[in-house]
Design a protein around this motif. Structure first.
Motif, PDB file in Angstrom:
ATOM      1  N   UNK A 117      35.783 -62.989  48.941  1.00  0.00           N
ATOM      2  CA  UNK A 117      35.402 -63.390  47.594  1.00  0.00           C
ATOM      3  C   UNK A 117      36.616 -63.708  46.740  1.00  0.00           C
ATOM      4  N   UNK A 118      36.540 -64.829  46.016  1.00  0.00           N
ATOM      5  CA  UNK A 118      37.625 -65.195  45.099  1.00  0.00           C
ATOM      6  C   UNK A 118      37.009 -65.960  43.936  1.00  0.00           C
ATOM      7  N   UNK A 119      37.388 -65.606  42.742  1.00  0.00           N
ATOM      8  CA  UNK A 119      36.822 -66.259  41.563  1.00  0.00           C
ATOM      9  C   UNK A 119      37.359 -67.678  41.416  1.00  0.00           C
ATOM     10  N   UNK A 120      36.608 -68.501  40.706  1.00  0.00           N
ATOM     11  CA  UNK A 120      37.047 -69.880  40.448  1.00  0.00           C
ATOM     12  C   UNK A 120      38.344 -69.884  39.650  1.00  0.00           C
ATOM     13  N   UNK A 121      38.480 -68.964  38.708  1.00  0.00           N
ATOM     14  CA  UNK A 121      39.714 -68.894  37.915  1.00  0.00           C
ATOM     15  C   UNK A 121      40.915 -68.623  38.803  1.00  0.00           C
ATOM     16  N   UNK A 122      40.747 -67.721  39.782  1.00  0.00           N
ATOM     17  CA  UNK A 122      41.847 -67.406  40.692  1.00  0.00           C
ATOM     18  C   UNK A 122      42.191 -68.618  41.556  1.00  0.00           C
ATOM     19  N   UNK A 123      41.187 -69.328  42.031  1.00  0.00           N
ATOM     20  CA  UNK A 123      41.432 -70.529  42.835  1.00  0.00           C
ATOM     21  C   UNK A 123      42.172 -71.577  42.015  1.00  0.00           C
ATOM     22  N   UNK A 124      41.781 -71.758  40.769  1.00  0.00           N
ATOM     23  CA  UNK A 124      42.423 -72.762  39.921  1.00  0.00           C
ATOM     24  C   UNK A 124      43.889 -72.421  39.676  1.00  0.00           C
ATOM     25  N   UNK A 125      44.193 -71.138  39.507  1.00  0.00           N
ATOM     26  CA  UNK A 125      45.597 -70.744  39.333  1.00  0.00           C
ATOM     27  C   UNK A 125      46.412 -71.083  40.565  1.00  0.00           C
ATOM     28  N   UNK A 126      45.842 -70.836  41.726  1.00  0.00           N
ATOM     29  CA  UNK A 126      46.561 -71.125  42.969  1.00  0.00           C
ATOM     30  C   UNK A 126      46.722 -72.629  43.185  1.00  0.00           C
ATOM     31  N   UNK A 127      45.697 -73.405  42.855  1.00  0.00           N
ATOM     32  CA  UNK A 127      45.800 -74.866  42.960  1.00  0.00           C
ATOM     33  C   UNK A 127      46.885 -75.382  42.028  1.00  0.00           C
ATOM     34  N   UNK A 128      46.951 -74.831  40.820  1.00  0.00           N
ATOM     35  CA  UNK A 128      47.990 -75.238  39.862  1.00  0.00           C
ATOM     36  C   UNK A 128      49.375 -74.969  40.424  1.00  0.00           C
ATOM     37  N   UNK A 129      49.579 -73.799  41.010  1.00  0.00           N
ATOM     38  CA  UNK A 129      50.892 -73.454  41.560  1.00  0.00           C
ATOM     39  C   UNK A 129      51.281 -74.385  42.699  1.00  0.00           C
ATOM     40  N   UNK A 130      50.330 -74.670  43.600  1.00  0.00           N
ATOM     41  CA  UNK A 130      50.622 -75.565  44.721  1.00  0.00           C
ATOM     42  C   UNK A 130      50.939 -76.964  44.211  1.00  0.00           C
ATOM     43  N   UNK A 131      50.161 -77.465  43.269  1.00  0.00           N
ATOM     44  CA  UNK A 131      50.385 -78.806  42.705  1.00  0.00           C
ATOM     45  C   UNK A 131      51.761 -78.927  42.065  1.00  0.00           C
ATOM     46  N   UNK A 132      52.110 -77.972  41.216  1.00  0.00           N
ATOM     47  CA  UNK A 132      53.389 -78.048  40.506  1.00  0.00           C
ATOM     48  C   UNK A 132      54.563 -77.944  41.474  1.00  0.00           C
TER      49      UNK A 132
END
Length: 237
Positions: A22-37
């Motif tokens: 289980x992982x929240x959408x907010x947590x996924x978005x933070x990780x996507x942001x880090x990978x993108x940057x």
């Protein structure tokens, strides 16, 4: 892909690997942001330059430091107007009393009887190289200091709009409000964001599978966005 698509791909592949993960959408978005940057910062010179905007400032007489419109790492180019490389090979501090004697000066185009014929000074732009307090460099450069950008030599005259700072806009973190918008990454390679998150959150064989996919997508992204020609001409003789 929009942000929602990236999040759904991550959740779908995580559930395949472990239905109880289980992982929240907010947590996924933070990780996507880090990978993108991280990808844009380290592997995307062409995207950085293509997405760049310009901030134009006035050069002021005697003022060497100007406000920086972005983090130092986002600056891709700095141009100044009216900086003239004189006939001398050396570099000396700018002498405002005689702008044409010193080897490097700023000039707005005022012509006097003693002014050498050096072309149209007002329309002349000079691309400044980056040096961080390089005392061995014998020429003009820009540097960063405490949230400002500094120029060497400092301007000897006011030059309206004489400083152009080309920089990448600061991308904000992805949130739920961005789910229906673009990721901010190259839309041809949004899947690398998916694999970049999965390789970090999964373990074991599943993680290794996504490490391989991530590395291949990063390699393809580098080839497409390195800013250099990817073709060679073989001379036949």
């Amino acid at each position: 892909m929009i942000v929602q698509d990236v999040v759904e791909e991550i959740i779908e592949k995580m559930n395949w690997a472990n239905p109880d993960y289980g992982m929240s959408v907010d947590s996924i978005l933070r990780k996507v942001t880090n990978v993108r940057d991280d990808l844009i910062r380290n592997y995307g010179p062409a995207q950085r330059q293509a997405d760049a905007v310009v901030t134009q400032l006035d050069l002021l007489n005697g003022k060497s430091q100007y406000p920086l419109p972005c983090p130092p790492g986002n600056v891709v180019d700095v141009d100044v107007k009216g900086l003239w490389r004189g006939m001398y090979g050396g570099f000396l501090p700018c002498d405002c009393q005689d702008n044409w004697v010193q080897p490097l000066t700023y000039n707005t185009g005022t012509v006097t009887d003693d002014t050498p014929s050096v072309g149209d000074i007002p329309d002349c732009w000079f691309r400044m190289p980056y040096r961080q307090f390089d005392e061995h460099y014998n020429g003009p450069y820009y540097y960063f200091l405490s949230g400002t950008i500094g120029l060497v030599p400092k301007p000897c005259q006011d030059v309206p709009g004489g400083l152009k700072i080309f920089h990448v806009p600061v991308l904000g973190p992805l949130t739920k409000e961005n789910l229906n918008g673009p990721t901010g990454f190259d839309p041809n390679f949004d899947m690398v964001l998916v694999f970049g998150v999965l390789k970090d959150v999964l373990t074991g064989a599943q993680a290794q599978e996504y490490v391989v996919k991530y590395q291949q997508w990063v390699l393809d992204y580098q080839r497409a966005s390195n800013g250099f020609e990817r073709f060679t001409v073989d001379l036949r003789w």
